[in-house]
Structure formats: structure tokens, C-alpha cells
Design a protein around this motif. Structure first.
Motif, short mmCIF file in Angstrom:
data_model
loop_
_atom_site.label_atom_id
_atom_site.label_comp_id
_atom_site.label_asym_id
_atom_site.label_seq_id
_atom_site.Cartn_x
_atom_site.Cartn_y
_atom_site.Cartn_z
N TYR A 7 -41.27 20.43 53.86
CA TYR A 7 -40.26 20.62 52.82
C TYR A 7 -40.65 21.77 51.91
O TYR A 7 -41.80 21.90 51.50
CB TYR A 7 -40.14 19.34 51.98
CG TYR A 7 -39.27 19.51 50.78
CD1 TYR A 7 -37.88 19.56 50.91
CD2 TYR A 7 -39.82 19.66 49.53
CE1 TYR A 7 -37.09 19.73 49.82
CE2 TYR A 7 -39.03 19.84 48.42
CZ TYR A 7 -37.66 19.87 48.56
OH TYR A 7 -36.87 20.07 47.48
N PRO A 59 -39.27 23.79 48.28
CA PRO A 59 -38.29 23.76 47.21
C PRO A 59 -37.18 24.79 47.43
O PRO A 59 -37.35 25.76 48.17
CB PRO A 59 -39.12 24.12 45.97
CG PRO A 59 -40.51 23.77 46.32
CD PRO A 59 -40.62 24.00 47.81
N LYS A 60 -36.07 24.58 46.76
CA LYS A 60 -34.88 25.40 46.99
C LYS A 60 -35.13 26.89 46.69
O LYS A 60 -34.60 27.76 47.37
CB LYS A 60 -33.73 24.88 46.15
CG LYS A 60 -32.40 25.37 46.59
CD LYS A 60 -31.30 24.62 45.88
CE LYS A 60 -30.05 24.77 46.71
NZ LYS A 60 -29.00 23.88 46.28
N ILE A 61 -35.94 27.19 45.69
CA ILE A 61 -36.19 28.58 45.33
C ILE A 61 -36.86 29.33 46.49
O ILE A 61 -36.59 30.49 46.73
CB ILE A 61 -37.02 28.70 44.04
CG1 ILE A 61 -37.15 30.14 43.58
CG2 ILE A 61 -38.38 28.10 44.20
CD1 ILE A 61 -35.89 30.75 43.08
N TYR A 62 -37.72 28.65 47.23
CA TYR A 62 -38.39 29.30 48.35
C TYR A 62 -37.45 29.47 49.54
O TYR A 62 -37.62 30.38 50.34
CB TYR A 62 -39.65 28.53 48.74
CG TYR A 62 -40.72 28.68 47.70
CD1 TYR A 62 -41.49 29.83 47.64
CD2 TYR A 62 -40.93 27.70 46.75
CE1 TYR A 62 -42.45 29.99 46.67
CE2 TYR A 62 -41.90 27.84 45.77
CZ TYR A 62 -42.65 29.00 45.74
OH TYR A 62 -43.60 29.17 44.78
N ARG A 63 -36.48 28.59 49.65
CA ARG A 63 -35.47 28.79 50.69
C ARG A 63 -34.62 30.01 50.38
O ARG A 63 -34.25 30.76 51.28
CB ARG A 63 -34.61 27.55 50.84
CG ARG A 63 -35.36 26.41 51.51
CD ARG A 63 -34.47 25.23 51.71
NE ARG A 63 -34.98 24.16 50.86
CZ ARG A 63 -34.29 23.14 50.46
NH1 ARG A 63 -33.04 23.01 50.78
NH2 ARG A 63 -34.85 22.21 49.72
N TRP A 64 -34.32 30.23 49.11
CA TRP A 64 -33.57 31.43 48.72
C TRP A 64 -34.44 32.67 48.81
O TRP A 64 -33.94 33.77 49.08
CB TRP A 64 -33.01 31.29 47.31
CG TRP A 64 -31.80 30.42 47.26
CD1 TRP A 64 -31.73 29.13 46.84
CD2 TRP A 64 -30.49 30.76 47.69
NE1 TRP A 64 -30.47 28.65 46.98
CE2 TRP A 64 -29.68 29.64 47.50
CE3 TRP A 64 -29.92 31.91 48.23
CZ2 TRP A 64 -28.33 29.63 47.81
CZ3 TRP A 64 -28.57 31.91 48.54
CH2 TRP A 64 -27.80 30.78 48.33
N TYR A 76 -45.76 29.97 48.72
CA TYR A 76 -45.66 28.57 48.28
C TYR A 76 -47.04 27.93 48.17
O TYR A 76 -47.31 27.20 47.21
CB TYR A 76 -44.79 27.78 49.25
CG TYR A 76 -44.70 26.31 48.92
CD1 TYR A 76 -44.06 25.88 47.76
CD2 TYR A 76 -45.26 25.35 49.75
CE1 TYR A 76 -44.00 24.54 47.44
CE2 TYR A 76 -45.19 24.01 49.45
CZ TYR A 76 -44.55 23.61 48.29
OH TYR A 76 -44.49 22.28 47.98
#
Length: 82
Positions: free
Chosen positions: A9, A11-16, A69
Motif C-alpha cells: 500500500y 499513500p495517495k500522494i505517492y500514487r500521484w 516512500y
């Protein structure tokens, strides 16, 4: 299996963050490392080369994002320990 899902998993910021890192990596791979601007697209083998270059850039982007990350996670853990 639950542990594997939690360990993968992000966090969303790392997906962006993955999107610009991937674009920079694919630009570097295409135009600086492989220099495809000098290729001619006359055969289907070139398509395989482009797919391979895209796959390599995808892996590069994943590695960079996970390293960022991991650094953030380690620093947060270190700061909380102090």
C-alpha cells in the motif's frame, strides 16, 4: 495475504507522484538513453523496442517512488523516536 496487501500500500500522494516520475523516466529512456529520435519506424520490431523501453521506465518509476516512500517512512520513524 493481508500482510502483503498492507506492505504494497502507498499513500495517495505517492500514487500521484508516480505520474511525473514515470513521465520523466520515459523521456530519459526514450530520448537520452536509447536515442530513439534516430530510429526509423519501418518494422514491427521497433514497436517491441518502444514497449520494452516503456516497461523499463515503468519499473524505474516504481523503484524511485518506493525509495522516496521508504526514506520518508524511515525519517518519520526516526523523528518520532526522538
Amino acid at each position: 495475504m493481508q500482510y502483503l496487501k498492507r506492505s504494497l500500500y502507498l499513500p495517495k500522494i505517492y500514487r500521484w507522484l508516480f505520474i511525473p516520475v514515470f513521465l520523466i523516466a520515459i523521456y530519459y529512456e526514450l530520448f537520452i538513453n536509447w536515442q530513439v529520435q534516430y530510429y526509423y519506424f519501418e518494422q514491427l520490431g521497433r514497436l517491441g523496442t518502444y514497449i520494452f523501453i516503456g516497461f523499463i521506465a515503468f519499473l524505474d518509476a516504481i523503484i524511485v517512488v518506493y525509495i522516496l516512500y521508504s526514506i520518508q517512512w524511515a525519517l518519520a520513524k526516526w523523528v518520532l523516536k526522538r
